[in-house]
Write a protein that holds these residues in place. Structure first.
Motif, PDB file in Angstrom:
ATOM      1  N   LEU A  33       4.127   2.097   3.504  1.00 52.90           N
ATOM      2  CA  LEU A  33       4.981   0.652   4.045  1.00 52.90           C
ATOM      3  C   LEU A  33       4.023   0.552   4.713  1.00 52.90           C
ATOM      4  O   LEU A  33       2.922  -0.156   4.721  1.00 52.90           O
ATOM      5  N   GLN A  34       4.344  -0.914   4.507  1.00 53.84           N
ATOM      6  CA  GLN A  34       3.789  -2.018   5.544  1.00 53.84           C
ATOM      7  C   GLN A  34       3.497  -1.679   7.045  1.00 53.84           C
ATOM      8  O   GLN A  34       3.923  -0.865   7.311  1.00 53.84           O
ATOM      9  N   GLY A  35       2.090  -1.231   7.134  1.00 53.12           N
ATOM     10  CA  GLY A  35       1.526  -1.384   8.344  1.00 53.12           C
ATOM     11  C   GLY A  35       1.390  -0.138   8.331  1.00 53.12           C
ATOM     12  O   GLY A  35       1.055   0.457   9.792  1.00 53.12           O
TER      13      GLY A  35
ATOM     14  N   ARG B 154      -0.111  -9.962   1.506  1.00 57.10           N
ATOM     15  CA  ARG B 154      -0.187 -10.133   3.236  1.00 57.10           C
ATOM     16  C   ARG B 154      -1.578 -10.974   2.814  1.00 57.10           C
ATOM     17  O   ARG B 154      -2.587 -10.611   1.706  1.00 57.10           O
TER      18      ARG B 154
ATOM     19  N   GLY C   1       1.600  -3.151   1.172  1.00 56.33           N
ATOM     20  CA  GLY C   1       2.690  -2.124   1.493  1.00 56.33           C
ATOM     21  C   GLY C   1       3.501  -2.628   1.230  1.00 56.33           C
ATOM     22  O   GLY C   1       4.141  -3.313   0.759  1.00 56.33           O
TER      23      GLY C   1
ATOM     24  N   THR D  26       8.488  -1.624   1.477  1.00 55.72           N
ATOM     25  CA  THR D  26       9.898  -1.331   1.954  1.00 55.72           C
ATOM     26  C   THR D  26      10.293  -0.560   0.819  1.00 55.72           C
ATOM     27  O   THR D  26      10.512  -0.804  -0.848  1.00 55.72           O
TER      28      THR D  26
END
Lengths: 504, 349
Positions: free
Chosen positions: A108-110, A141, A193, A195
């Motif tokens: 995922l992101q982050g 990003r 990243g 979802t």
């Protein structure tokens, strides 16, 4: 990260420890609390359910070995099931394929993919002597590719030159080709990243996989993740077939239930854990140790091993011998303090001890840090050899001189002397103890005098001893001057309480 | 939340009945900005994109919990087993054991052993969740000039992205926004913010990596005053709340800024990742203590995580929830709306 859960489980099972027999009701009561503790630790509900069922099935009708209490039996069963769920062995990154071996990072992101990529690159380069190329496939990003490039320079690992406008798949192909032509052993692909319900990006990820045929596909996941951990792990696994998981932010104070969840739902091993922001803060995941920690036994094995590496075994034996005879002088104390620093300071030791999470906060707020150890050493070093061997000759004028010499106050000198006296007394008692957990502790640890190099059998015995001694300690044992979970009022191998009088 | 999560172990048939059928049902609470009715219309016309995204997300979360509830409650007598299953559904949404138990009891009150319908249960659930969250759904009001917003949170929670989106929103409202690249630790964090600044036409105040963020904040505030900016948004490096020394650094940023303007920072936004579990409680508590958090932003609600932890946070802390993040583009930052959020959790459209 698992300390919170450790405390809970040990509190719950504490009640059982002192009972003679274990009724169904007892088991159910304990397991209800186990369930709750696991949920509060963010273990996914379904994983909790199956976990509790497994424990119950094994606990009911389990033969309780004579020398242990039923409560200990439950602890053991919970421990066994935890280890089973987490996986029984540490599994390293597998590079056993024709070079360049592609390793793809997803998540995922982050979650920490880019940082983890650089950490792995550093590890493979330095420890395994591989030539590594890193490539950022994150064109989404802002500045993600620059981030990897900067990290590459920091860890001295090459990154694929950035060409603006390329798609992730094109970059993956270019990375593979560059690695092949330039003779790299490993190529690390850091992806954007995403979802796991973003269909377009998941399809892109599958395409990157086809283009680069990675030997390892690692899911990078935040150890602070809640119930969603199962969804994300399963989605990524279904889509690209993970080969392993890297847990990040394990140095946080999260309880880390996500580790259990993701492992249970995908069956994929947790290969590495990120434990800090520095580039070398990446460690192997040891399921058994983590399970011990969950159970409130602390990462004793880690502590013992680390101590064994750094502590001068001969010196430790000598000190142990002196202790046994009650001749533990200040010189020896100074040696011990030096060893505390070598193991990684109080913080390093504390992190590995059970039930310390809450206290860590207290300690931080009380500013009990390694400077204390340094200061105490300074005091001892300001004494003459004669004074160190025979503290009784220390009168006011000598103390004043010592305080001045070490930049402390006379009170500090007095406090140190008092501690030393208490310790020496305790050592004497330990040495003369014939039975009971204390004497076993003492012998396991070379009478508290530094760490002997542990033999495997000794470790096992120690583990057992820990399991027995631990739950009987009151939770506030630390406040009374000892550390919990050690079956005795002191740090193993340190032979004294480095915290002095507890400041609350 | 579905059979997907379930480990290899066998489950009780009951459990299977309840959860066995659904596929991975994602959920993400999302909500539309109801509190500003006029505004809401506008985006609908101007940007069909986000609205569609929003509804899609809403549908997902609704399906997730809605289907579970439907399975549990369709024409059935409310008994202990069913209540347990209701609690489970809430736990899966990350509400935490305590909040889930409380809401379960609310549902049971006066209904125990009676036949209950799905809609009734959903409504009770939505009402209960909304009751907790409603007082906290407050917009971020820009009350002074320059209005200083400090954005903090753990690593990877989405601070920089949130700042980009927030700046976009404020710029659209006609405010002159200055960004401060206060994450001087992470590689390329400064560049990331600069790219946002370029996109939005905002000034970005930055120094090289590794410089002291507190000093940077001080200078930036001074320069924003001189240049007459409306809003100053300062990014900070991500930090885990148990790192005492890093929390002290955060305190210092605040302290140093106060030397220039005792009211600054006027807002301290804690950015929470929706996927986070119970640790969010610790984050709110400790960041609040160190930096005086004034409001929350929850990001990444476009995934399957539902952010139910907000309910637990709301019960414990009196902190406004200003925004939610539902995607990566500039318009994906929406005001928090308690009713929509609650109805999404309950599975009501």
């Amino acid at each position: 990260m698992f300390e919170g859960l450790s405390e809970k489980l040990s509190n719950i099972l504490d009640g059982l420890t002192r009972r003679g027999t274990l009724s169904d009701e007892d088991v159910n009561l304990a397991l209800r609390e186990v369930r709750r503790a696991l949920l509060e630790a963010d273990v996914a509900l379904d994983v909790v359910r199956s976990f509790v069922d497994k424990v119950r099935a094994r606990a009911v009708g389990a033969e309780v070995v004579k020398s242990i209490t039923p409560g200990q039996m439950v602890i053991k069963i919970v421990n066994d099931v935890l280890i089973e769920t987490l996986g029984s062995d540490a599994q390293p990154i597998d590079l056993d394929a024709p070079p360049p071996v592609a390793v793809m990072m997803v998540g995922l992101q982050g979650a920490g993919k880019t940082t983890t990529t650089a950490k792995i690159a550093k590890r493979l380069t330095e420890r395994m002597k591989r030539r590594v190329l890193m490539a950022s496939l994150d064109v989404k990003r802002p500045a993600a590719q620059e981030q990897l490039a900067v990290l590459g320079r920091q860890v001295k690992v090459d990154t694929l030159p950035i060409i603006a406008g390329q798609t992730p798949v094109q970059i993956a192909r270019r990375a593979e080709e560059a690695a092949r032509l330039q003779g790299y052993d490993v190529v690390l692909l850091d992806t954007a990243g995403r979802t796991h319900i973003d269909e377009a990006l998941m399809a892109e990820m599958a395409e990157i996989k086809r283009a680069s045929s990675p030997h390892e596909i690692l899911l990078v996941a935040d150890s602070l993740t809640g119930q969603d951990a199962v969804n994300l792990a399963k989605s990524f696994d279904d889509r690209v077939g993970l080969t392993g998981i890297v847990l990040t932010r394990v140095d946080g104070d999260g309880r880390g239930g996500a580790a259990l969840s993701m492992r249970a739902v995908t069956g994929k091993p947790i290969k590495l854990i990120g434990v800090g922001e520095k580039m070398d803060a990446l460690e192997d995941f040891h399921p058994d140790r983590i399970a011990n920690r969950i159970l409130g036994m602390g990462d004793i094995v880690s502590l013992v091993e680390k101590a064994a590496q750094t502590i001068d075994a001969q010196k430790a034996q000598k000190i142990a011998e002196k202790m046994r005879k009650g001749k533990f002088d200040l010189e020896d104390l100074a040696d011990q303090l030096a060893q505390v620093e070598k193991i990684g300071g109080l913080g390093g030791i504390m992190g590995m001890l059970p039930g310390i999470a809450k206290m860590k906060d207290q300690l931080a707020s009380a500013n009990l840090d390694d400077r204390l150890v340094k200061r105490q050493r300074a005091i001892i070093l300001s004494m003459t050899p004669q004074e160190r061997r025979n503290p009784d000759i220390l009168k006011a004028s000598r103390k004043k001189r010592i305080a001045a010499g070490s930049g402390t106050k006379v009170e500090d000198v007095n406090r140190l002397l008092k501690q030393h006296r208490q310790m020496a007394d305790m050592m004497k008692q330990l040495g003369s103890a014939k039975r009971g957990p204390l004497s076993q502790m003492a012998s396991a640890f070379g009478l508290g005098g530094g760490m002997p190099v542990p033999r495997p059998g000794e470790l096992a015995a120690l583990q057992k001893q820990m399991g027995k001694g631990m739950p009987e300690l009151p939770p506030d044992a630390f406040g009374k001057g000892g550390l919990p979970g050690l079956g005795g009022p002191k740090l193993p191998g340190l032979g004294f309480n480095p915290f002095g009088e507890k400041k609350k | 939340m579905s059979d997907a999560d379930r480990p290899q172990d066998e489950k009780t048939p009951f459990f299977k009945r309840i959860f066995g059928r659904k596929d991975e049902a994602p959920a993400e609470p999302k909500e539309e900005p109801k509190q500003e009715e006029p505004e809401q219309e506008k985006p609908e016309q101007d940007r069909p994109g986000w609205l569609r995204r929003l509804s899609r997300g809403l549908a997902r979360s609704s399906q997730a919990i809605g289907t579970s509830l439907a399975d549990i409650f369709t024409k059935r007598r409310l008994d202990a087993d069913m209540l347990q299953d209701l609690e489970d559904v809430l736990i899966r949404a990350d509400l935490g054991v305590a909040a889930a138990e409380r809401i379960k009891e609310e549902v049971a009150r006066g209904r125990y052993d009676k036949d209950v319908g799905v809609d009734e249960v959903k409504n009770v659930l939505a009402t209960e969740v909304e009751r907790v969250l409603a007082p906290l759904a407050k917009p971020l009001e820009i009350t002074s000039r320059p209005f200083v917003i400090l954005v903090i949170g753990v690593n990877g929670s989405g601070k920089t992205t949130t700042i980009g989106k927030l700046a976009s929103r404020l710029t659209d409202e006609g405010k002159r926004v200055v960004l401060v690249a206060g994450d001087t630790f992470r590689a390329a964090a400064i560049e990331q913010l600069q790219i946002w600044g370029k996109r939005l036409g905002c000034e970005v105040i930055a120094r090289e990596s590794g410089t002291d963020a507190a000093g940077l904040g001080y200078d930036a505030l001074q320069s924003a005053r001189e240049s007459g900016a409306d809003v100053l948004i300062m990014d900070t490096a991500g930090r885990l709340q148990n790192r005492t020394e890093l929390m002290a650094e955060l305190e210092k940023i605040v302290r140093v800024m106060k030397k220039l303007d005792p009211a600054a920072p006027h807002a301290v936004l804690l950015v929470l990742d929706a996927t986070v579990g119970q640790n969010a409680l610790a984050q709110v508590e400790i960041f609040g203590r160190s930096a005086g958090v004034t409001g929350l932003v929850m990001t990444k609600l476009d995934g399957t995580a539902r952010g139910g932890i907000l309910v637990a946070i709301a019960e414990k802390f009196d902190l406004p929830i200003h925004f939610i993040g539902v995607g990566e583009s500039a318009e994906d930052l929406q005001p928090f709306d308690a009713r929509d959020f609650a109805r999404a959790i309950a599975g009501l459209e």
